[in-house]
Design a protein around this motif. Sequence first.
Motif, PDB file in Angstrom:
ATOM      1  N   LEU A   1       0.824  -1.212   0.000  1.00  0.00           N
ATOM      2  CA  LEU A   1       0.000   0.000   0.000  1.00  0.00           C
ATOM      3  C   LEU A   1       0.857   1.260   0.000  1.00  0.00           C
ATOM      4  N   CYS A   2       1.982   1.207   0.700  1.00  0.00           N
ATOM      5  CA  CYS A   2       2.899   2.360   0.705  1.00  0.00           C
ATOM      6  C   CYS A   2       3.434   2.621  -0.703  1.00  0.00           C
ATOM      7  N   ILE A   3       3.796   1.542  -1.411  1.00  0.00           N
ATOM      8  CA  ILE A   3       4.276   1.696  -2.782  1.00  0.00           C
ATOM      9  C   ILE A   3       3.172   2.233  -3.680  1.00  0.00           C
ATOM     10  N   THR A   4       1.941   1.759  -3.445  1.00  0.00           N
ATOM     11  CA  THR A   4       0.815   2.289  -4.209  1.00  0.00           C
ATOM     12  C   THR A   4       0.657   3.785  -3.983  1.00  0.00           C
ATOM     13  N   GLY A   5       0.797   4.208  -2.733  1.00  0.00           N
ATOM     14  CA  GLY A   5       0.693   5.634  -2.429  1.00  0.00           C
ATOM     15  C   GLY A   5       1.734   6.455  -3.163  1.00  0.00           C
ATOM     16  N   THR A   6       2.964   5.958  -3.210  1.00  0.00           N
ATOM     17  CA  THR A   6       4.020   6.698  -3.926  1.00  0.00           C
ATOM     18  C   THR A   6       3.736   6.740  -5.426  1.00  0.00           C
ATOM     19  N   ASN A   7       3.202   5.640  -5.978  1.00  0.00           N
ATOM     20  CA  ASN A   7       2.879   5.626  -7.407  1.00  0.00           C
ATOM     21  C   ASN A   7       1.758   6.602  -7.739  1.00  0.00           C
ATOM     22  N   VAL A   8       0.726   6.649  -6.875  1.00  0.00           N
ATOM     23  CA  VAL A   8      -0.392   7.559  -7.098  1.00  0.00           C
ATOM     24  C   VAL A   8       0.084   9.011  -7.031  1.00  0.00           C
ATOM     25  N   VAL A   9       0.911   9.325  -6.044  1.00  0.00           N
ATOM     26  CA  VAL A   9       1.419  10.693  -5.909  1.00  0.00           C
ATOM     27  C   VAL A   9       2.273  11.074  -7.111  1.00  0.00           C
ATOM     28  N   THR A  10       3.180  10.178  -7.519  1.00  0.00           N
ATOM     29  CA  THR A  10       4.061  10.469  -8.652  1.00  0.00           C
ATOM     30  C   THR A  10       3.252  10.666  -9.932  1.00  0.00           C
ATOM     31  N   THR A  11       2.240   9.820 -10.140  1.00  0.00           N
ATOM     32  CA  THR A  11       1.397   9.951 -11.336  1.00  0.00           C
ATOM     33  C   THR A  11       0.618  11.266 -11.307  1.00  0.00           C
ATOM     34  N   THR A  12       0.096  11.642 -10.135  1.00  0.00           N
ATOM     35  CA  THR A  12      -0.647  12.903 -10.007  1.00  0.00           C
ATOM     36  C   THR A  12       0.255  14.095 -10.277  1.00  0.00           C
ATOM     37  N   LEU A  13       1.454  14.072  -9.715  1.00  0.00           N
ATOM     38  CA  LEU A  13       2.397  15.168  -9.948  1.00  0.00           C
ATOM     39  C   LEU A  13       2.733  15.310 -11.429  1.00  0.00           C
ATOM     40  N   SER A  14       2.867  14.171 -12.106  1.00  0.00           N
ATOM     41  CA  SER A  14       3.257  14.204 -13.514  1.00  0.00           C
ATOM     42  C   SER A  14       2.117  14.630 -14.424  1.00  0.00           C
ATOM     43  N   THR A  15       0.913  14.057 -14.197  1.00  0.00           N
ATOM     44  CA  THR A  15      -0.203  14.311 -15.113  1.00  0.00           C
ATOM     45  C   THR A  15      -0.947  15.607 -14.818  1.00  0.00           C
ATOM     46  N   LYS A  16      -1.086  15.945 -13.543  1.00  0.00           N
ATOM     47  CA  LYS A  16      -1.879  17.114 -13.167  1.00  0.00           C
ATOM     48  C   LYS A  16      -1.047  18.375 -12.999  1.00  0.00           C
ATOM     49  N   TYR A  17       0.185  18.221 -12.501  1.00  0.00           N
ATOM     50  CA  TYR A  17       1.004  19.395 -12.203  1.00  0.00           C
ATOM     51  C   TYR A  17       2.243  19.499 -13.091  1.00  0.00           C
ATOM     52  N   ASN A  18       2.442  18.510 -13.960  1.00  0.00           N
ATOM     53  CA  ASN A  18       3.604  18.509 -14.856  1.00  0.00           C
ATOM     54  C   ASN A  18       4.907  18.689 -14.079  1.00  0.00           C
ATOM     55  N   PHE A  19       4.990  17.995 -12.939  1.00  0.00           N
ATOM     56  CA  PHE A  19       6.157  18.074 -12.063  1.00  0.00           C
ATOM     57  C   PHE A  19       6.826  16.707 -12.037  1.00  0.00           C
ATOM     58  N   ALA A  20       8.045  16.633 -12.540  1.00  0.00           N
ATOM     59  CA  ALA A  20       8.784  15.365 -12.576  1.00  0.00           C
ATOM     60  C   ALA A  20      10.176  15.581 -12.007  1.00  0.00           C
ATOM     61  N   ALA A  21      10.376  15.169 -10.754  1.00  0.00           N
ATOM     62  CA  ALA A  21      11.676  15.334 -10.092  1.00  0.00           C
ATOM     63  C   ALA A  21      11.901  14.163  -9.150  1.00  0.00           C
ATOM     64  N   PRO A  22      12.103  12.965  -9.697  1.00  0.00           N
ATOM     65  CA  PRO A  22      12.241  11.773  -8.841  1.00  0.00           C
ATOM     66  C   PRO A  22      13.412  11.850  -7.878  1.00  0.00           C
ATOM     67  N   THR A  23      14.535  12.436  -8.314  1.00  0.00           N
ATOM     68  CA  THR A  23      15.697  12.528  -7.435  1.00  0.00           C
ATOM     69  C   THR A  23      15.422  13.456  -6.257  1.00  0.00           C
ATOM     70  N   THR A  24      14.708  14.555  -6.521  1.00  0.00           N
ATOM     71  CA  THR A  24      14.349  15.490  -5.449  1.00  0.00           C
ATOM     72  C   THR A  24      13.419  14.824  -4.448  1.00  0.00           C
ATOM     73  N   GLN A  25      12.432  14.072  -4.941  1.00  0.00           N
ATOM     74  CA  GLN A  25      11.496  13.389  -4.053  1.00  0.00           C
ATOM     75  C   GLN A  25      12.211  12.386  -3.149  1.00  0.00           C
ATOM     76  N   THR A  26      13.076  11.577  -3.715  1.00  0.00           N
ATOM     77  CA  THR A  26      13.768  10.578  -2.895  1.00  0.00           C
ATOM     78  C   THR A  26      14.797  11.221  -1.968  1.00  0.00           C
ATOM     79  N   PHE A  27      15.337  12.392  -2.366  1.00  0.00           N
ATOM     80  CA  PHE A  27      16.275  13.088  -1.474  1.00  0.00           C
ATOM     81  C   PHE A  27      15.599  13.437  -0.154  1.00  0.00           C
ATOM     82  N   LEU A  28      14.366  13.956  -0.223  1.00  0.00           N
ATOM     83  CA  LEU A  28      13.660  14.317   1.002  1.00  0.00           C
ATOM     84  C   LEU A  28      13.395  13.087   1.865  1.00  0.00           C
ATOM     85  N   VAL A  29      13.107  11.960   1.223  1.00  0.00           N
ATOM     86  CA  VAL A  29      12.876  10.709   1.961  1.00  0.00           C
ATOM     87  C   VAL A  29      14.150  10.275   2.683  1.00  0.00           C
TER      88      VAL A  29
END
Length: 380
Positions: A39-67
Amino acid sequence: MTDVVDNTPVSKKSWKSYFAFIKDPKFWKVLLLGQLLSLCITGTNVVTTTLSTKYNFAAPTTQTFLVYACLAFVYNCFAIYKRGIKGWLLQFWHRGIYYFILGFIDVEGNYFVVKSYQYTSLLSAMLIDCWSTPVCMFLSFLLLKVRYRWVQYVGVFIALCGLGMLVASDVITDKNYGAVDAVKGDLFCLLGATLYGFSNVGEEYMARKHPLYEVIGMFTFFATLINLVQIFIFEREEWAGFRDTAIAGMVVTYTICMFVLYSLAPVMFRLGSAVLYNLSILTSDFYGLIFGLGLFGYSVTVMYPFAYVVIIVGIAIYHIFPTPQPAVGAFDADTADRERNDLLNRPAEYDIERQPTLDVTNETVLGTGTTASSTEPKHG
């Protein structure tokens, strides 16, 4: 927790004995924990897809840096609390190079898998990403000296067939994206999945020899530094996107999901194995569909619930026989004492119970993984 090996000859076993694991609380702990991680992986996939499709934001390295940064801060602070500055620095001195390699492998695994989605199709990425499961089995056999029974290979095969049913359902509903450069994307995904396998087995190996707060804190410390370098190389301009509060909120959600995932995955490695972890997260695509129905307008076929059941059955079959313990053993109270004495250069016969100034604490989750008391000093 040490598995009890049943030495009864196979010819004398009844069918009832084969399914005795269903009454084992450990099986249900592993099953439920695996689905929580899925479920945690699903949450990350949903967030990443939303950022990409709705906000046109693609920064996987930045996201994992904060983690990585959050994990490193929390678990290294806890390590300093448990062992003091001296003990924390000794961790770097004794095992820093191993955690650096583990952190590097994990960072690059995340990078190449996410990068592959820019070039290959979604279905190809899903299929190739499951390559991490056989990689884990091979590395566990080679490095951890785990000897699997034939029924466990069957369980893995059935679980992967369940994933194949999910992919087939996606083909039927035409839920896919075109490939820009299929060969390049598939190679990226294959490399990332292979690195995932190395990362999972390496983390399992360290988690069976050292406290979880050390393992998580140390490898995420180096992963944070490695990720920071990659941000300055590839994603300097993406930081401006955090001015949008919606984007910032989605990234925070992503960070929380990944924080839980990275915190509990090593617990899964101890209770089960890296192989079982990879089998469990195959159900994430099913959970992704549930969210996708409302968020992204996905359609569903009857194959999805059947595929979910097939994956769970594969996990159950994997449990019919207990997996032999790796050669490194489990992290129990005795291992914790030896590890602590080795770290602080104490003699083997050091009797820690005779030290009146030491505090008695329980390291059930972050330390030994057992209910035994630990008497590690809070300050080195």
